[in-house]
Design a protein around this motif. Sequence first.
Motif, PDB file in Angstrom:
ATOM      1  N   GLU A   8      61.159  22.438 -14.940  1.00  0.00           N
ATOM      2  CA  GLU A   8      60.579  22.036 -16.308  1.00  0.00           C
ATOM      3  C   GLU A   8      59.120  21.505 -15.816  1.00  0.00           C
ATOM      4  O   GLU A   8      57.959  21.819 -16.197  1.00  0.00           O
ATOM      5  CB  GLU A   8      61.223  21.124 -17.077  1.00  0.00           C
ATOM      6  N   ALA A   9      59.308  20.618 -14.674  1.00  0.00           N
ATOM      7  CA  ALA A   9      58.200  19.949 -14.074  1.00  0.00           C
ATOM      8  C   ALA A   9      57.214  20.744 -13.464  1.00  0.00           C
ATOM      9  O   ALA A   9      56.124  20.755 -13.632  1.00  0.00           O
ATOM     10  CB  ALA A   9      58.652  18.829 -13.341  1.00  0.00           C
ATOM     11  N   THR A  10      57.937  21.711 -12.556  1.00  0.00           N
ATOM     12  CA  THR A  10      56.901  22.688 -11.997  1.00  0.00           C
ATOM     13  C   THR A  10      56.120  23.376 -13.013  1.00  0.00           C
ATOM     14  O   THR A  10      54.693  23.645 -12.775  1.00  0.00           O
ATOM     15  CB  THR A  10      57.794  23.735 -11.347  1.00  0.00           C
ATOM     16  N   LYS A  12      54.537  22.152 -15.491  1.00  0.00           N
ATOM     17  CA  LYS A  12      53.533  21.362 -15.957  1.00  0.00           C
ATOM     18  C   LYS A  12      52.522  21.142 -15.043  1.00  0.00           C
ATOM     19  O   LYS A  12      51.590  20.442 -15.120  1.00  0.00           O
ATOM     20  CB  LYS A  12      54.270  20.021 -16.256  1.00  0.00           C
ATOM     21  N   LEU A  13      52.759  21.776 -13.902  1.00  0.00           N
ATOM     22  CA  LEU A  13      51.895  21.578 -12.566  1.00  0.00           C
ATOM     23  C   LEU A  13      50.838  22.672 -12.640  1.00  0.00           C
ATOM     24  O   LEU A  13      49.558  22.326 -11.990  1.00  0.00           O
ATOM     25  CB  LEU A  13      52.783  21.675 -11.365  1.00  0.00           C
ATOM     26  N   ASP A  14      51.208  23.812 -12.919  1.00  0.00           N
ATOM     27  CA  ASP A  14      50.427  25.038 -12.833  1.00  0.00           C
ATOM     28  C   ASP A  14      48.791  24.794 -12.707  1.00  0.00           C
ATOM     29  O   ASP A  14      48.131  24.962 -11.739  1.00  0.00           O
ATOM     30  CB  ASP A  14      50.540  26.156 -14.038  1.00  0.00           C
ATOM     31  N   ARG A  15      48.188  24.431 -13.640  1.00  0.00           N
ATOM     32  CA  ARG A  15      46.485  24.528 -13.715  1.00  0.00           C
ATOM     33  C   ARG A  15      46.011  23.165 -13.170  1.00  0.00           C
ATOM     34  O   ARG A  15      45.025  23.136 -12.599  1.00  0.00           O
ATOM     35  CB  ARG A  15      46.080  24.857 -15.067  1.00  0.00           C
ATOM     36  N   LYS A  16      46.572  22.161 -13.671  1.00  0.00           N
ATOM     37  CA  LYS A  16      46.072  20.822 -13.402  1.00  0.00           C
ATOM     38  C   LYS A  16      46.158  20.481 -11.883  1.00  0.00           C
ATOM     39  O   LYS A  16      45.223  19.423 -11.660  1.00  0.00           O
ATOM     40  CB  LYS A  16      46.735  19.851 -14.353  1.00  0.00           C
ATOM     41  N   GLY A  17      47.022  20.679 -11.186  1.00  0.00           N
ATOM     42  CA  GLY A  17      47.012  20.130  -9.705  1.00  0.00           C
ATOM     43  C   GLY A  17      47.855  18.880  -9.733  1.00  0.00           C
ATOM     44  O   GLY A  17      48.080  18.640  -8.432  1.00  0.00           O
ATOM     45  N   TYR A  18      48.464  18.298 -10.762  1.00  0.00           N
ATOM     46  CA  TYR A  18      49.172  17.298 -10.890  1.00  0.00           C
ATOM     47  C   TYR A  18      50.125  17.499 -11.880  1.00  0.00           C
ATOM     48  O   TYR A  18      49.862  18.177 -12.861  1.00  0.00           O
ATOM     49  CB  TYR A  18      48.303  15.754 -10.777  1.00  0.00           C
ATOM     50  N   LEU A  19      51.077  16.708 -12.192  1.00  0.00           N
ATOM     51  CA  LEU A  19      52.072  16.800 -13.029  1.00  0.00           C
ATOM     52  C   LEU A  19      51.482  16.130 -14.428  1.00  0.00           C
ATOM     53  O   LEU A  19      51.279  14.739 -14.310  1.00  0.00           O
ATOM     54  CB  LEU A  19      53.382  16.041 -12.691  1.00  0.00           C
ATOM     55  N   ILE A  21      52.635  14.974 -17.130  1.00  0.00           N
ATOM     56  CA  ILE A  21      54.082  14.439 -17.813  1.00  0.00           C
ATOM     57  C   ILE A  21      53.997  13.014 -18.404  1.00  0.00           C
ATOM     58  O   ILE A  21      53.324  12.215 -17.538  1.00  0.00           O
ATOM     59  CB  ILE A  21      55.460  14.365 -16.983  1.00  0.00           C
ATOM     60  N   ASP A  22      54.163  12.819 -19.645  1.00  0.00           N
ATOM     61  CA  ASP A  22      53.846  11.401 -20.227  1.00  0.00           C
ATOM     62  C   ASP A  22      54.702  10.495 -19.425  1.00  0.00           C
ATOM     63  O   ASP A  22      55.927  10.544 -19.172  1.00  0.00           O
ATOM     64  CB  ASP A  22      53.889  11.183 -21.608  1.00  0.00           C
ATOM     65  N   TYR A 305      59.412  13.390  -9.134  1.00  0.00           N
ATOM     66  CA  TYR A 305      59.769  15.112  -9.141  1.00  0.00           C
ATOM     67  C   TYR A 305      59.762  15.725  -7.775  1.00  0.00           C
ATOM     68  O   TYR A 305      59.591  17.104  -7.933  1.00  0.00           O
ATOM     69  CB  TYR A 305      58.859  15.709 -10.166  1.00  0.00           C
ATOM     70  N   GLU A 306      59.213  15.099  -6.938  1.00  0.00           N
ATOM     71  CA  GLU A 306      58.610  15.476  -5.481  1.00  0.00           C
ATOM     72  C   GLU A 306      57.713  16.629  -5.684  1.00  0.00           C
ATOM     73  O   GLU A 306      58.000  17.785  -4.756  1.00  0.00           O
ATOM     74  CB  GLU A 306      59.986  16.015  -4.797  1.00  0.00           C
ATOM     75  N   LEU A 307      56.794  16.559  -6.390  1.00  0.00           N
ATOM     76  CA  LEU A 307      55.919  17.724  -6.788  1.00  0.00           C
ATOM     77  C   LEU A 307      54.671  16.833  -6.932  1.00  0.00           C
ATOM     78  O   LEU A 307      54.678  15.978  -7.471  1.00  0.00           O
ATOM     79  CB  LEU A 307      56.198  18.412  -7.846  1.00  0.00           C
ATOM     80  N   PRO A 308      53.377  17.437  -6.571  1.00  0.00           N
ATOM     81  CA  PRO A 308      53.052  18.738  -5.948  1.00  0.00           C
ATOM     82  C   PRO A 308      53.047  18.714  -4.636  1.00  0.00           C
ATOM     83  O   PRO A 308      53.037  17.663  -3.986  1.00  0.00           O
ATOM     84  CB  PRO A 308      51.734  19.270  -6.528  1.00  0.00           C
TER      85      PRO A 308
END
Length: 336
Positions: A8-10, A12-19, A21-22, A305-308
């Motif tokens: 789910e977190a991945t 939320k990463l797509d276009r912004k370059g960061y997560l 998530i509130d 989340y160990e992302l991005p």
Amino acid sequence: MSNTAIAEATKKLDRKGYLSIDVDPTLDLEAEIKRLKKEKNCIILAHYYVESELQDIADYIGDSLQLAQKAASTDADIIVFVGVHFMAETAKMLNPKKKVLLPDLKAGCSLADSCPPHLFKKFKEKYPDHVVVSYINCTAELKTLTDICCTSSNAHHVINSVPEDKGIIFAPDKNLGAYLQKKTGRDLVLWNGACMVHEIFSAEKITKAMVRNPDAQLIAHPECEEHILQKAHFIGSTSQLLRYTHENDGQKFIVATESGIIHQMELKSPDKEFIPAPPNNTCACNDCPHMKRNSLEKLYLCMEYELPEVVLEDWVIEKGIACIDRMMEISKKAGL
Ligand code: 13P
Ligand code: SF4
């Protein structure tokens, strides 16, 4: 963290370059970051140009060379790079099997962007016998076209390591290149790139600041333009500028580099005064917008989340690492 939560977190990463998530506003982010650091065996590496609250929570703060050296020697499982993309890429090249995280993937670099690898490849073809020295502030792909990498701390050692009868292409920073030509007496073929932050200083306003503060010394990073460097009492990389302000007897310094370094200068020399060199625009700050994309919130989310994650193709790592290894050897020999 469950696989579903990570999936789910991945998204939320797509276009912004960061997560995006509130984050619960009542969370103690610093305590959470410290907890995650322990739980996941992470090391947080931060450049001097990031916000002071991020410098304060990092395990290690340094300039580009020191951070690369720390990345090369760490036994942490995860490297969290609070800096910009090319720095995290370098850490990944030095640690291909480790997870390298960057809180915001859009934290780029105008200097790295000023040298697209496909154009540089054509440029390089015009000088087939030249050695290519690239400033570490370049993309991983550019490093695959480079013979030796350098940072502002070791650049003159790297240039001096090239046999005298060999021509040298220097990319991408024309200002650092011009400074090195003067310092080493070598004739360098320069790529026409520059850093948006270090080209912003106003010589006229700096002169006025020097007149108003006759007891202040101007200190400058070699990414600044020549007409600024000509006025400087001392020129050096961020770590060299920091050391200079601490060790020199002077009490007041006009600082011609990104303003984030002033936090460490004030910590090391609390009784001294540091004046950010005035820029050409009306804003009174010399902030790198890329470095300033990092925040405590993004750092927390990226550790949770160990992302991005910074991911590089195998061929880029295999080919690009050679120029970094050469730089590390030269630095070691020079005692850096
Ligand atoms: P150093 O870290 O080598 O001083 O370089 C400054 C810089 O511009 C990093 O982006
Ligand atoms: Fe790149 Fe300049 Fe920012 Fe450093 S300060 S990351 S060289 S844009």
